[in-house]
Design a protein around this motif. Sequence first.
Motif, PDB file in Angstrom:
ATOM      1  N   LEU A  46      17.060  87.541  54.767  1.00  0.00           N
ATOM      2  CA  LEU A  46      16.151  88.693  54.630  1.00  0.00           C
ATOM      3  C   LEU A  46      14.698  88.257  54.862  1.00  0.00           C
ATOM      4  O   LEU A  46      13.905  89.009  55.445  1.00  0.00           O
ATOM      5  CB  LEU A  46      16.306  89.348  53.254  1.00  0.00           C
ATOM      6  N   TYR A  75      25.398  85.221  60.718  1.00  0.00           N
ATOM      7  CA  TYR A  75      25.127  84.448  59.493  1.00  0.00           C
ATOM      8  C   TYR A  75      26.240  84.691  58.460  1.00  0.00           C
ATOM      9  O   TYR A  75      26.754  83.737  57.855  1.00  0.00           O
ATOM     10  CB  TYR A  75      23.766  84.861  58.927  1.00  0.00           C
ATOM     11  N   TRP A  92      21.932  84.238  45.525  1.00  0.00           N
ATOM     12  CA  TRP A  92      20.706  84.985  45.866  1.00  0.00           C
ATOM     13  C   TRP A  92      19.901  84.259  46.941  1.00  0.00           C
ATOM     14  O   TRP A  92      19.320  84.885  47.817  1.00  0.00           O
ATOM     15  CB  TRP A  92      19.850  85.239  44.620  1.00  0.00           C
ATOM     16  N   TRP A 134      28.726 100.777  41.691  1.00  0.00           N
ATOM     17  CA  TRP A 134      28.385  99.415  42.091  1.00  0.00           C
ATOM     18  C   TRP A 134      27.496  98.711  41.068  1.00  0.00           C
ATOM     19  O   TRP A 134      27.588  97.505  40.899  1.00  0.00           O
ATOM     20  CB  TRP A 134      27.737  99.397  43.483  1.00  0.00           C
ATOM     21  N   SER A 135      26.630  99.484  40.380  1.00  0.00           N
ATOM     22  CA  SER A 135      25.797  98.795  39.378  1.00  0.00           C
ATOM     23  C   SER A 135      26.629  98.376  38.158  1.00  0.00           C
ATOM     24  O   SER A 135      26.309  97.400  37.506  1.00  0.00           O
ATOM     25  CB  SER A 135      24.578  99.614  38.964  1.00  0.00           C
ATOM     26  N   LEU A 161      24.755  92.542  55.606  1.00  0.00           N
ATOM     27  CA  LEU A 161      25.348  91.349  54.976  1.00  0.00           C
ATOM     28  C   LEU A 161      26.533  91.770  54.092  1.00  0.00           C
ATOM     29  O   LEU A 161      27.613  91.193  54.163  1.00  0.00           O
ATOM     30  CB  LEU A 161      24.315  90.626  54.103  1.00  0.00           C
ATOM     31  N   PHE A 162      26.304  92.793  53.271  1.00  0.00           N
ATOM     32  CA  PHE A 162      27.291  93.283  52.307  1.00  0.00           C
ATOM     33  C   PHE A 162      28.546  93.816  53.013  1.00  0.00           C
ATOM     34  O   PHE A 162      29.669  93.407  52.700  1.00  0.00           O
ATOM     35  CB  PHE A 162      26.600  94.385  51.484  1.00  0.00           C
ATOM     36  N   ALA A 196      26.259  87.298  40.400  1.00  0.00           N
ATOM     37  CA  ALA A 196      25.933  86.298  41.426  1.00  0.00           C
ATOM     38  C   ALA A 196      26.136  84.902  40.867  1.00  0.00           C
ATOM     39  O   ALA A 196      25.851  84.654  39.695  1.00  0.00           O
ATOM     40  CB  ALA A 196      24.489  86.481  41.864  1.00  0.00           C
ATOM     41  N   SER A 237      19.337  95.778  56.141  1.00  0.00           N
ATOM     42  CA  SER A 237      19.712  94.396  56.496  1.00  0.00           C
ATOM     43  C   SER A 237      20.649  93.857  55.419  1.00  0.00           C
ATOM     44  O   SER A 237      21.649  93.184  55.725  1.00  0.00           O
ATOM     45  CB  SER A 237      18.470  93.510  56.599  1.00  0.00           C
ATOM     46  N   GLY A 238      20.320  94.154  54.163  1.00  0.00           N
ATOM     47  CA  GLY A 238      21.185  93.755  53.048  1.00  0.00           C
ATOM     48  C   GLY A 238      22.561  94.399  53.158  1.00  0.00           C
ATOM     49  O   GLY A 238      23.579  93.762  52.919  1.00  0.00           O
ATOM     50  N   SER A 270      29.608  95.508  40.062  1.00  0.00           N
ATOM     51  CA  SER A 270      29.250  94.401  40.965  1.00  0.00           C
ATOM     52  C   SER A 270      29.556  93.071  40.297  1.00  0.00           C
ATOM     53  O   SER A 270      29.234  92.896  39.124  1.00  0.00           O
ATOM     54  CB  SER A 270      27.758  94.435  41.279  1.00  0.00           C
ATOM     55  N   PRO A 271      30.178  92.149  41.031  1.00  0.00           N
ATOM     56  CA  PRO A 271      30.387  90.834  40.427  1.00  0.00           C
ATOM     57  C   PRO A 271      29.054  90.121  40.206  1.00  0.00           C
ATOM     58  O   PRO A 271      28.081  90.387  40.938  1.00  0.00           O
ATOM     59  CB  PRO A 271      31.241  90.103  41.456  1.00  0.00           C
ATOM     60  N   ARG A 277      30.311  83.731  53.093  1.00  0.00           N
ATOM     61  CA  ARG A 277      29.898  84.019  51.707  1.00  0.00           C
ATOM     62  C   ARG A 277      30.332  85.400  51.271  1.00  0.00           C
ATOM     63  O   ARG A 277      30.483  86.296  52.098  1.00  0.00           O
ATOM     64  CB  ARG A 277      28.382  83.900  51.595  1.00  0.00           C
ATOM     65  N   ASN A 278      30.477  85.555  49.957  1.00  0.00           N
ATOM     66  CA  ASN A 278      30.791  86.861  49.389  1.00  0.00           C
ATOM     67  C   ASN A 278      29.479  87.491  48.922  1.00  0.00           C
ATOM     68  O   ASN A 278      28.840  86.986  47.991  1.00  0.00           O
ATOM     69  CB  ASN A 278      31.760  86.670  48.213  1.00  0.00           C
ATOM     70  N   PHE A 279      29.072  88.574  49.594  1.00  0.00           N
ATOM     71  CA  PHE A 279      27.798  89.224  49.237  1.00  0.00           C
ATOM     72  C   PHE A 279      28.034  90.474  48.367  1.00  0.00           C
ATOM     73  O   PHE A 279      27.168  91.322  48.266  1.00  0.00           O
ATOM     74  CB  PHE A 279      27.011  89.593  50.501  1.00  0.00           C
ATOM     75  N   ASN A 280      29.204  90.537  47.723  1.00  0.00           N
ATOM     76  CA  ASN A 280      29.513  91.683  46.856  1.00  0.00           C
ATOM     77  C   ASN A 280      28.547  91.812  45.682  1.00  0.00           C
ATOM     78  O   ASN A 280      28.330  92.908  45.190  1.00  0.00           O
ATOM     79  CB  ASN A 280      30.938  91.561  46.298  1.00  0.00           C
ATOM     80  N   PHE A 281      27.993  90.683  45.242  1.00  0.00           N
ATOM     81  CA  PHE A 281      27.065  90.710  44.094  1.00  0.00           C
ATOM     82  C   PHE A 281      25.830  91.558  44.401  1.00  0.00           C
ATOM     83  O   PHE A 281      25.129  91.993  43.493  1.00  0.00           O
ATOM     84  CB  PHE A 281      26.650  89.279  43.708  1.00  0.00           C
ATOM     85  N   MET A 282      25.563  91.779  45.703  1.00  0.00           N
ATOM     86  CA  MET A 282      24.376  92.561  46.082  1.00  0.00           C
ATOM     87  C   MET A 282      24.599  94.069  45.943  1.00  0.00           C
ATOM     88  O   MET A 282      23.648  94.844  46.035  1.00  0.00           O
ATOM     89  CB  MET A 282      24.003  92.279  47.552  1.00  0.00           C
ATOM     90  N   GLY A 283      25.865  94.484  45.745  1.00  0.00           N
ATOM     91  CA  GLY A 283      26.207  95.911  45.730  1.00  0.00           C
ATOM     92  C   GLY A 283      25.336  96.741  44.802  1.00  0.00           C
ATOM     93  O   GLY A 283      24.726  97.728  45.219  1.00  0.00           O
ATOM     94  N   GLY A 284      25.258  96.334  43.534  1.00  0.00           N
ATOM     95  CA  GLY A 284      24.476  97.078  42.538  1.00  0.00           C
ATOM     96  C   GLY A 284      23.016  97.172  42.924  1.00  0.00           C
ATOM     97  O   GLY A 284      22.398  98.253  42.877  1.00  0.00           O
ATOM     98  N   LEU A 295      22.291  88.711  61.536  1.00  0.00           N
ATOM     99  CA  LEU A 295      22.830  88.857  60.177  1.00  0.00           C
ATOM    100  C   LEU A 295      24.363  88.814  60.177  1.00  0.00           C
ATOM    101  O   LEU A 295      24.967  88.226  59.278  1.00  0.00           O
ATOM    102  CB  LEU A 295      22.338  90.163  59.535  1.00  0.00           C
ATOM    103  N   ARG A 355      32.358  92.127  53.327  1.00  0.00           N
ATOM    104  CA  ARG A 355      33.545  92.839  52.823  1.00  0.00           C
ATOM    105  C   ARG A 355      34.648  92.918  53.897  1.00  0.00           C
ATOM    106  O   ARG A 355      35.823  92.791  53.582  1.00  0.00           O
ATOM    107  CB  ARG A 355      33.157  94.261  52.373  1.00  0.00           C
TER     108      ARG A 355
END
Lengths: 233, 60
Positions: B45, A137, B38, B26-27, A191-192, B33, A187-188, B30-31, A143-150, A134, A196
């Motif tokens: 994953l 990868y 995804w 974060w919710s 990546l996150f 996607a 695992s997520g 978060s930017p 890649r920016n995996f910030n979108f996964m934060g929430g 991971l 960062r």
Amino acid sequence: MLKDRDYMQRAGGTQALSAQAIQESALATNKVLKNTYLLLSATLLFSALTAGISMALELPRVTYLISVGIAMVAGIFVLPRTANSSAGIGVIFLITGMLGLGLGPLLTMYLELPKGPQIIGTALGGTGTIFLALSAYTLKSQRNFNFMGGFLFAGFMVVLIAALANIFLAMPALSLALSAGIILLMSGFILFDTSRIARGEETNYIMATYGIYLAIFNIFINLLALLGIMGDD
Amino acid sequence: MDWMKIGQAGLLIMFIVVMFPAARHWSKNSPKAEAGDWKAALLPLAGVILFIALLISMVR
């Protein structure tokens, strides 16, 4: 003409300055990444050492709860306050050492199972492979995996509440689902967190190490549980 | 009731309380996607799921 040349020189100077700034930023990011992986290696080795000591001393199972409790309190209340000083290094070693110490009785319990050594070896190799794959990868894809934060934090809250309920419900199927869910969430988080660090958004290598260490620790514990349950005839 | 269970529950409740502000932050912040983000996250994953299935088959 002179004005044009002056403008060109200034523009060139600005470009050189911004190129220098980008280079300095990239160097700083590489330094954080390098320091994070160095500290991560050292803390993992230290955890292995304290786990070995805990196994040799045959510490009771309650050690796990006490050690995780101390590590959690230190991680939540002490580490963020000391992470910007050299004391942070001592605190991160205290946390990872305590987590290793707690792991000892758990490993002793797994070793007593018929396929215990195989399960521990597989979980260890599996955790290492997942982490390396991971990380590689994320660093390779840039890649920016910030979108996964929430999604990751919300998922983690759901898992924590379900784990709390399962302490009293003691449903094996839920335990299995929780272990699988935690492995995927962690695992997520790899990546996150790696994204960062690589993008220069995490500049403190002690906090970066703590985040990745916890992900690795949780993957190992839950992979151990999953293999222990699924490997049993 | 087993006091180990009470201890575990106490630790989990503390962790939930401490994690809650971070989860809310974060919710909210978060930017969004972008196209393909995804897919890029779910691909590794899915690899992890397949790898774990392989590990389970190895210890069976």
